[in-house]
Write a protein that holds these residues in place. Structure first.
Motif, short mmCIF file in Angstrom:
data_model
loop_
_atom_site.label_atom_id
_atom_site.label_comp_id
_atom_site.label_asym_id
_atom_site.label_seq_id
_atom_site.Cartn_x
_atom_site.Cartn_y
_atom_site.Cartn_z
N THR A 1 0.81 -1.22 0.00
CA THR A 1 0.00 0.00 0.00
C THR A 1 0.84 1.27 0.00
O THR A 1 0.31 2.34 -0.26
N TRP A 2 2.14 1.18 0.28
CA TRP A 2 2.95 2.38 0.43
C TRP A 2 3.00 3.22 -0.85
O TRP A 2 3.11 4.44 -0.80
N PHE A 3 2.93 2.58 -2.04
CA PHE A 3 3.02 3.33 -3.29
C PHE A 3 1.65 3.65 -3.89
O PHE A 3 1.57 4.14 -5.02
N LYS A 4 0.58 3.40 -3.16
CA LYS A 4 -0.75 3.65 -3.69
C LYS A 4 -1.28 5.04 -3.33
O LYS A 4 -2.41 5.38 -3.67
N THR A 5 -0.47 5.82 -2.62
CA THR A 5 -0.79 7.23 -2.39
C THR A 5 0.05 8.06 -3.36
O THR A 5 1.28 7.98 -3.33
N ILE A 6 -0.61 8.82 -4.20
CA ILE A 6 0.08 9.62 -5.21
C ILE A 6 -0.18 11.09 -4.92
O ILE A 6 -1.34 11.53 -4.86
N VAL A 7 0.88 11.85 -4.70
CA VAL A 7 0.78 13.26 -4.34
C VAL A 7 1.23 14.11 -5.52
O VAL A 7 2.32 13.90 -6.07
N ALA B 1 -4.90 -1.29 -8.48
CA ALA B 1 -5.76 -0.09 -8.41
C ALA B 1 -6.54 -0.01 -7.11
O ALA B 1 -6.97 1.07 -6.70
N ASN B 2 -6.69 -1.15 -6.42
CA ASN B 2 -7.45 -1.16 -5.17
C ASN B 2 -6.76 -0.33 -4.09
O ASN B 2 -5.59 -0.56 -3.77
N GLY B 3 -7.47 0.64 -3.55
CA GLY B 3 -6.91 1.50 -2.50
C GLY B 3 -6.12 2.68 -3.03
O GLY B 3 -5.56 3.46 -2.25
N LEU B 4 -6.07 2.85 -4.34
CA LEU B 4 -5.33 3.95 -4.96
C LEU B 4 -5.97 5.30 -4.62
O LEU B 4 -7.19 5.44 -4.63
N ARG B 5 -5.12 6.29 -4.34
CA ARG B 5 -5.61 7.63 -4.04
C ARG B 5 -4.66 8.67 -4.60
O ARG B 5 -3.45 8.58 -4.40
N VAL B 6 -5.21 9.65 -5.32
CA VAL B 6 -4.42 10.75 -5.87
C VAL B 6 -4.77 12.02 -5.10
O VAL B 6 -5.94 12.41 -5.03
N ILE B 7 -3.75 12.67 -4.52
CA ILE B 7 -3.96 13.84 -3.68
C ILE B 7 -3.49 15.09 -4.44
O ILE B 7 -2.34 15.15 -4.88
N PRO B 8 -4.36 16.09 -4.62
CA PRO B 8 -3.93 17.35 -5.25
C PRO B 8 -2.86 18.03 -4.40
O PRO B 8 -2.68 17.69 -3.22
N PRO B 9 -2.11 18.98 -4.96
CA PRO B 9 -1.08 19.68 -4.16
C PRO B 9 -1.68 20.23 -2.87
O PRO B 9 -2.58 21.09 -2.92
#
Length: 475
Positions: free
Chosen positions: A392-398, A426-434
């Motif tokens: 899960t460590w790489f499934k947060t995208i900033v 793709a499960n648990g993927l999250r993209v965070i805006p700046p």
């Protein structure tokens, strides 16, 4: 209630007049001689009400109340009280969740060592006192396009400048260019370099894990430290922009998509360290290319303008990323704005066509992967590397960078990734805006500069550098 507080203060005054020690320097023998009871006037009051009383009197006077008795000292050290003081007495510039993230994950310096996750296992009374004594630092976020600078105690950067203009002649030696650049920033801040440590944000460059890339990074690092120490800066903390952007999102692991001035980099970071062995993906388009493409579209549609400043202003205020490009083409997307001293401008399809080249670079004449393809490739590499037992460590995208603030970009990228990746990835993927807009990296540096333990092991000092110390600094 006022009568009760008056009795407490009378007790505090009597104890203060009988000793020359400050409240924080009382010996343990005097503490143990105190009665463990709060006194008959207070014993029947619920602890939550007493905490409310302490909140009203403020942090300094709350510490004085800790001298009354052992019971008061125990009450005053309650973490809930000091969390409240950190949240409201140190200003709203450092929200409590940011303070807690920084003190929990960053206070030990690099390499990162996470402290116990429960607040009860940390003394926030001590943390409050240490943070109050930190004088702050100069922060310079030296982006490849625009530089932001200011004090870590400020709510936001105090100034901005165009890095590519202030950096000096590209043909001049590196030392001369850096000296000119830092000298310009310190002059604008009206501060002597010798007065404060500096937290420096460096654009991630020399992306590979090859020997030549490592040598280039070390050469740049040595040049920066040499210049700053020659300017008598007492301590230097240099961290790459991607890592600082991740910190600003209150994460220590994840993938940072940094849309820079010239290129876009997709950077995997685990526990604060760039995983170059996994691979940093680089796309050959950035903010400058998007501005140039909008310029072309405006020229094709006979929209007259006088400078690239006008185009960039329109891009930053009117452009967005479509959730579905084909559907958006059939909509009426006209919008107008006035550019100061330039007049009114109206854009239509140009508004979303500009950002579309991030996903379809070929429509802008760029032969490269789309942004979603580069991120998906990076995630595949992270998964294959099996660096931890938890994927899960790489499934947060900033997202980071001024262009990354385009409305709709985070949502579009997340949608494209779900369509590109396998369901398990793709499960648990999250993209965070700046998290802090164009100043995201600056705020990540601010987290470090305001730490209770700063400068600590985050910084390298002149003597260490002169001894060619192999300090482990994040680059």
């Amino acid at each position: 209630m006022a009568t009760l507080l008056r009795k407490v203060w009378e007790s505090v005054s009597a104890r203060s007049s009988s000793t020359s020690h400050s409240p924080l320097q009382l010996t343990s023998s005097s503490a143990t001689s105190s009665d463990s009871s709060l006194g008959p006037c207070f014993d029947s009051i619920p602890l939550d009400i007493l905490l409310q009383i302490l909140r009203l009197v403020g942090p300094k006077d709350a510490i004085k109340l800790g001298c009354v008795s052992r019971a008061w000292r125990s009450l005053v050290s309650d973490n809930r009280l000091w969390i409240y003081f950190l949240q409201y007495y140190q200003g709203h510039d450092d929200p409590w969740d940011s303070v807690f993230f920084a003190e929990l994950n960053l206070r030990s310096g690099y390499p990162l060592q996470t402290f116990p996750s429960r607040t009860g296992e940390l003394s926030f009374m001590r943390i409050y006192g240490q943070r109050a004594q930190v004088s702050g630092s100069v922060i310079i976020d030296g982006g490849s396009g625009y530089c932001k600078f200011g004090w870590s105690k400020y709510a936001c950067p105090s100034g901005r400048s165009a890095t590519f203009l202030e950096f000096g002649n590209i043909e001049s030696p590196m030392y001369a260019r850096l000296r000119h650049f830092f000298g310009t920033i310190y002059s604008r801040m009206q501060v002597k370099p010798s007065t404060q440590p500096i937290v420096l944000s460096i654009p991630i460059c020399h992306y590979d894990d090859t020997d030549s890339a490592k040598a280039s990074r070390r050469q740049l690092k040595d040049a920066i430290h040499t210049v700053l120490f020659d300017m008598n800066v007492p301590a230097v903390c240099a961290v790459n922009q991607a890592t600082l952007a991740l910190f600003a999102a209150r994460r220590t692991s994840g993938i940072v998509v940094n849309i820079g001035f010239q290129v876009t980099s997709v950077v995997p970071i685990l526990n604060g360290k760039v995983m170059r062995k996994v691979g940093v993906e680089v796309i050959g388009l950035g903010a400058l290319k998007l501005t140039g493409y909008l310029k072309e579209l405006m020229q094709q549609n006979n929209i007259n303008f006088e400078s690239l400043y006008t185009v960039r202003t329109l891009k930053e205020n009117l452009c967005y990323v479509a959730a579905d490009y084909k559907t958006e083409l059939s909509k009426d997307t006209r919008a107008s704005m006035e550019v100061p001293a330039m007049g009114w401008f109206t854009l239509s399809k140009e508004r979303f066509q500009t950002g579309e080249i991030l996903f379809q670079p070929r429509i802008g004449g760029v032969r490269a992967m789309g942004l979603h393809q580069a991120v998906a490739l990076c995630m595949d590499h992270c998964h294959a590397a099996e660096l931890t037992c938890d994927d899960t460590w790489f499934k947060t995208i900033v997202l980071s960078g001024g262009t990354a603030c385009l409305p709709g970009l985070a949502e579009r990228l997340e949608k494209e990734l779900h369509e590109t990746l396998s369901p398990s990835l793709a499960n648990g993927l999250r993209v965070i805006p700046p998290p802090h807009g164009p100043d995201t990296a600056w705020f990540g540096a601010k987290f470090i500069g305001n730490l209770s333990t700063f400068p600590g092991t985050w910084c390298i000092r002149k003597k260490q550098f002169r001894r060619k110390s192999r300090a482990n600094i994040m680059w």
